[in-house]
Design a protein around this motif. Structure first.
Motif, PDB file in Angstrom:
ATOM      1  N   ILE A   1      28.199  26.102 -11.078  1.00  0.00           N
ATOM      2  CA  ILE A   1      27.558  26.494 -12.338  1.00  0.00           C
ATOM      3  C   ILE A   1      28.405  27.527 -13.096  1.00  0.00           C
ATOM      4  O   ILE A   1      28.107  27.864 -14.232  1.00  0.00           O
ATOM      5  CB  ILE A   1      26.139  27.064 -12.103  1.00  0.00           C
ATOM      6  N   GLY A   2      29.425  28.053 -12.450  1.00  0.00           N
ATOM      7  CA  GLY A   2      30.303  29.008 -13.125  1.00  0.00           C
ATOM      8  C   GLY A   2      29.709  30.393 -13.263  1.00  0.00           C
ATOM      9  O   GLY A   2      29.846  31.023 -14.302  1.00  0.00           O
ATOM     10  N   CYS A   3      29.038  30.884 -12.214  1.00  0.00           N
ATOM     11  CA  CYS A   3      28.440  32.225 -12.304  1.00  0.00           C
ATOM     12  C   CYS A   3      29.461  33.306 -11.969  1.00  0.00           C
ATOM     13  O   CYS A   3      29.306  34.452 -12.377  1.00  0.00           O
ATOM     14  CB  CYS A   3      27.228  32.347 -11.390  1.00  0.00           C
TER      15      CYS A   3
ATOM     16  N   HIS B   1      25.860  33.784 -19.495  1.00  0.00           N
ATOM     17  CA  HIS B   1      27.110  34.160 -18.851  1.00  0.00           C
ATOM     18  C   HIS B   1      27.684  33.018 -18.014  1.00  0.00           C
ATOM     19  O   HIS B   1      28.869  32.999 -17.711  1.00  0.00           O
ATOM     20  CB  HIS B   1      26.886  35.434 -18.043  1.00  0.00           C
ATOM     21  N   LEU B   2      26.848  32.016 -17.684  1.00  0.00           N
ATOM     22  CA  LEU B   2      27.345  30.895 -16.878  1.00  0.00           C
ATOM     23  C   LEU B   2      28.401  30.106 -17.645  1.00  0.00           C
ATOM     24  O   LEU B   2      28.287  29.924 -18.846  1.00  0.00           O
ATOM     25  CB  LEU B   2      26.198  29.950 -16.504  1.00  0.00           C
ATOM     26  N   GLN B   3      29.399  29.610 -16.907  1.00  0.00           N
ATOM     27  CA  GLN B   3      30.393  28.736 -17.528  1.00  0.00           C
ATOM     28  C   GLN B   3      29.796  27.351 -17.787  1.00  0.00           C
ATOM     29  O   GLN B   3      30.227  26.639 -18.663  1.00  0.00           O
ATOM     30  CB  GLN B   3      31.619  28.622 -16.618  1.00  0.00           C
ATOM     31  N   HIS B   4      28.802  26.984 -16.974  1.00  0.00           N
ATOM     32  CA  HIS B   4      28.100  25.710 -17.169  1.00  0.00           C
ATOM     33  C   HIS B   4      26.595  25.977 -17.276  1.00  0.00           C
ATOM     34  O   HIS B   4      25.860  25.753 -16.309  1.00  0.00           O
ATOM     35  CB  HIS B   4      28.395  24.752 -16.007  1.00  0.00           C
ATOM     36  N   PRO B   5      26.148  26.454 -18.441  1.00  0.00           N
ATOM     37  CA  PRO B   5      24.737  26.846 -18.567  1.00  0.00           C
ATOM     38  C   PRO B   5      23.763  25.687 -18.300  1.00  0.00           C
ATOM     39  O   PRO B   5      22.677  25.911 -17.783  1.00  0.00           O
ATOM     40  CB  PRO B   5      24.614  27.296 -20.028  1.00  0.00           C
ATOM     41  N   LEU B   6      24.204  24.461 -18.598  1.00  0.00           N
ATOM     42  CA  LEU B   6      23.297  23.325 -18.408  1.00  0.00           C
ATOM     43  C   LEU B   6      23.030  23.039 -16.935  1.00  0.00           C
ATOM     44  O   LEU B   6      22.092  22.338 -16.588  1.00  0.00           O
ATOM     45  CB  LEU B   6      23.855  22.069 -19.091  1.00  0.00           C
ATOM     46  N   ARG B   7      23.893  23.591 -16.071  1.00  0.00           N
ATOM     47  CA  ARG B   7      23.673  23.391 -14.643  1.00  0.00           C
ATOM     48  C   ARG B   7      22.837  24.523 -14.051  1.00  0.00           C
ATOM     49  O   ARG B   7      22.656  24.589 -12.828  1.00  0.00           O
ATOM     50  CB  ARG B   7      25.008  23.332 -13.902  1.00  0.00           C
ATOM     51  N   GLY B   8      22.362  25.423 -14.912  1.00  0.00           N
ATOM     52  CA  GLY B   8      21.616  26.594 -14.439  1.00  0.00           C
ATOM     53  C   GLY B   8      20.424  26.241 -13.573  1.00  0.00           C
ATOM     54  O   GLY B   8      20.069  26.986 -12.660  1.00  0.00           O
ATOM     55  N   THR B   9      19.812  25.080 -13.827  1.00  0.00           N
ATOM     56  CA  THR B   9      18.616  24.703 -13.060  1.00  0.00           C
ATOM     57  C   THR B   9      18.918  24.445 -11.587  1.00  0.00           C
ATOM     58  O   THR B   9      18.011  24.447 -10.763  1.00  0.00           O
ATOM     59  CB  THR B   9      17.984  23.429 -13.650  1.00  0.00           C
ATOM     60  N   GLU B  10      20.218  24.228 -11.275  1.00  0.00           N
ATOM     61  CA  GLU B  10      20.574  23.983  -9.868  1.00  0.00           C
ATOM     62  C   GLU B  10      20.142  25.140  -8.972  1.00  0.00           C
ATOM     63  O   GLU B  10      19.864  24.951  -7.797  1.00  0.00           O
ATOM     64  CB  GLU B  10      22.086  23.793  -9.739  1.00  0.00           C
ATOM     65  N   VAL B  11      20.110  26.358  -9.571  1.00  0.00           N
ATOM     66  CA  VAL B  11      19.710  27.524  -8.777  1.00  0.00           C
ATOM     67  C   VAL B  11      18.279  27.337  -8.260  1.00  0.00           C
ATOM     68  O   VAL B  11      17.929  27.781  -7.176  1.00  0.00           O
ATOM     69  CB  VAL B  11      19.810  28.815  -9.623  1.00  0.00           C
TER      70      VAL B  11
END
Lengths: 256, 413
Positions: A162-164, B82-92
């Motif tokens: 996700i690039g955190c 701040h995420l480089q891939h905000p659309l993948r944020g739900t993976e958390v």
């Protein structure tokens, strides 16, 4: 009998709990874990750097960037070479311009011109991912996008990261960065795509002096395993408890 | 050069640093603990009325509860930006990797959201039912939509008898009570995210979560006191301009206001002392034990970041408001100044931890500086710059304005 909403909710809740609780006792294995359980690998990739042999030519950095498609002119790199110059008065100068990609051809360390007569000793130290036995980067990844293979190599799943940046923060060796194109965490993979085909890593193959070697630490007849077992070797920053698996011959106390 | 090197635009390097080192965690990661801290504070304030029965906070309780929800919804925004891939944020949420401190975010955040949302529902249930019944037969498309929203919000529970409302009260009390520790956990774990990074010499201390909780409570109380003062000033203004004679006089309100602020400021000072003590303990301990990293840390703390830490954070953000709060004969104006300074101090504390922690290299022989992008020229400099921070800062107020259309929390009789 009247079945109220309250009754419905109660029954639904207890039903859910009753069906989920027994499942809690079981563990779902990931495909990788199953494979590792079946195969019980007898490979553990390790690396040996002989700092006496390194001349800082930068071929390894060039080869790595080309092999692994890290943009050539970006200041980030999977592997790099550091130059250390220790003067007779004890002062230490160190630099790694563009990761040492173009070699070290100037007596200038950043802005300071060093006089050859003042130098007590000077040497080069190649760096790359230590493929730690206990990798902190894997520990902190919130989505499991970075993982350790059974052969010890730590990889990043570009389709899942996700690039955190937490893994970048967690690595004491500074080997991780965001890939300029994919924008996901990026790191040295020991060129695992080459190793599994029986080839050497790009940097090892490019090194004209044999300063870099890769091998299987579980194979006692492997040349690098023999050196690690018989010679006096050191690792970088072992105080972090990460158990790094890149071994150095001739490591100086000034190396950071 | 192909692609975009994250961090290159706002990082300058000094002396010997590794090639891959940049300021990867920038202003948004400063905003994140600031926001969660305020969430916790606002919720604690509303609980003071619901759990501890502080009657004078009745009007404030509704406001701070709804405001806390607005803050809560906005809190993950800086993380997402701040995420480089905000659309993948739900993976958390869907594939949490539980050895990571960040993966707990989904669980803690949703638990807390559920508590706040259900508390709001219980507080406003009667209102929802009344609105739903009132708007049922009204003409007009707007009324139809509104009526529909309220009908959904009642969740089919139309019983607003005396008995049912008593049960609501009980539920509110329990939820508010459970919410306090969860709010503290939400914030303490934000401290853990930093404190557990062993690679970072400044962050790694077991005191970090405790320090974070203390400063969160400080910032939360300060923000709530500030909003309380603003609301009371608004009330006074309403009394003055009201054509109908009000039950209360300006003096009554003023007296009550100052009394409550005085009382609350005692708690504020207490928590400030706790926070500063812990921070200084950490500093003294580092200096005394002087392990390998101390040389570079000292040069950052007493050199590069001296103004940020000792002038702005401790001086302007702690010492000055401390004096202002403790001086006899408190006045509302002085309190407002002190509270604004406290909030500023907490912001600087977050800044000095997050940015200060990246001000030195892993080599311990080099430095990095963060130049916050002011005017954005691409999406990255927007997200990780002043503008992104402002968007995040304004968001809770926009959300609150929207929520307030459905659940009016600022109406007085």
């Amino acid at each position: 009998m009247k079945f109220t909403r309250r009754d419905f909710l109660k029954t639904a809740l207890s039903g859910t709990i009753a069906s989920v609780l027994p499942l809690g006792g079981l563990r779902i294995l990931k495909p990788g874990e199953v494979r590792a359980e079946i195969e019980k690998t007898n490979v553990r990739w390790g690396f040996l750097v002989d700092t006496y042999k390194c001349v800082g030519c930068g071929f390894c950095v060039k080869a790595c960037k080309l092999e692994n498609e890290v943009p050539y002119d970006a200041p980030v790199t999977r592997t790099w070479i550091e130059r250390y110059v220790i003067l007779k008065d004890g002062r230490v100068f160190a630099d790694t311009p563009m990761g040492g990609r173009d070699g070290f051809v100037s007596l200038k360390v950043r802005e300071t011109e060093i006089k050859p007569a003042d130098i007590a000793k000077a040497f080069f130290v190649p760096k790359l991912c230590n493929q730690c036995e206990k990798p902190p980067c894997v520990q902190v990844c919130p989505v499991g996008a970075t993982y350790q293979r059974a052969d010890g190599v730590v990889l990043v799943d570009r389709s899942w990261c996700i690039g955190c940046g937490y893994c970048i923060m967690a690595c004491p060796y500074g080997v991780r960065f965001f890939h300029p194109v994919y924008r996901t965490a990026e790191k040295c993979t020991f060129c695992i795509h080459r190793l599994v085909k029986g080839m050497k890593t790009a940097c090892v193959q490019a090194c004209p002096f044999g300063a870099r070697q890769v091998g299987n630490l579980k194979d006692l007849n492997d040349p690098i395993t023999k050196v690690i077992l018989n010679e006096r070797v050191a690792v970088l920053k072992d105080e972090y408890g990460t158990k790094p698996q890149v071994y150095y011959l001739g490591l100086d106390k000034n190396v950071r | 050069m192909e692609g975009y090197v994250h961090g290159l635009e706002w990082t300058t390097k000094e002396l010997f640093t590794y090639p891959n080192e940049f300021i990867y965690w920038s202003i948004q990661i400063v905003m994140y603990p600031l926001m969660t801290g305020l969430v916790a504070g606002a919720f604690v304030l509303s609980s003071l009325y619901h759990v501890f029965g502080q009657k004078d906070l009745k009007d404030m309780a509704k406001f701070s509860l709804v405001f806390s929800f607005a803050l809560l919804i906005a809190a993950p925004m800086p993380l997402l930006l701040h995420l480089q891939h905000p659309l993948r944020g739900t993976e958390v949420f869907f594939t949490p990797h539980f050895t990571s401190a960040i993966s707990a975010f989904g669980i803690v955040f949703f638990t807390y959201s559920m508590i706040v949302a259900s508390e709001i529902w219980f507080v406003y249930r009667k209102f929802f039912v009344e609105q739903a019944l009132e708007l049922k037969d009204k003409e007009g498309i707007l009324n139809k939509i509104k009526g529909c929203i309220y009908r959904i919000l009642t969740l089919g529970a139309y019983d607003i008898s005396e008995e049912a409302l008593k049960k609501d009260e009980k539920a509110i009390k329990i939820l508010a009570g459970v919410g306090i520790p969860v709010a503290c956990f939400l914030h303490g774990y934000a401290g853990f995210i930093f404190g557990s990074v062993k690679a970072n010499a400044l962050w790694m201390t077991p005191l970090m979560p405790v320090i974070f909780i203390m400063s969160a409570i400080v910032s939360g109380i300060a923000l709530c006191m500030l909003t309380y003062i603003l609301i009371m000033e608004w009330k006074k203004f309403r009394i003055k301009t009201s054509k109908k004679p009000w039950e209360l006089t300006v003096e009554d309100v003023k007296g009550a206001e100052l009394e409550l602020i005085r009382k609350t400021s005692k708690y504020l000072v207490g928590f400030m002392i706790a926070a500063i003590t812990l921070e200084l303990l950490d500093l003294v301990f580092r200096g005394y034990t002087a392990v390998k990293s101390w040389d570079i840390l000292r040069s950052v703390i007493y050199g590069k970041d001296f103004v940020n830490i000792f002038i702005l954070q401790y001086g302007l953000g702690n010492l000055l408001p401390f004096v202002l709060l403790l001086l006899p004969k408190a006045s509302i104006r002085r309190m407002v100044i002190a509270l604004v300074l406290v909030l500023f101090g907490v912001f600087m504390m977050r800044w000095n931890v997050v940015i200060g922690g990246q001000a030195f290299s892993l080599t311990f022989s080099g430095y990095m500086h963060y130049h916050i992008p002011i005017i954005p020229h691409n999406i990255e400099t927007f997200k990780e710059g002043l503008m992104g921070a402002l968007v995040v800062g304004v968001m809770p107020f926009v959300l609150f304005w929207a929520f307030n259309k459905i659940v009016p929390s600022l109406k007085y009789k």
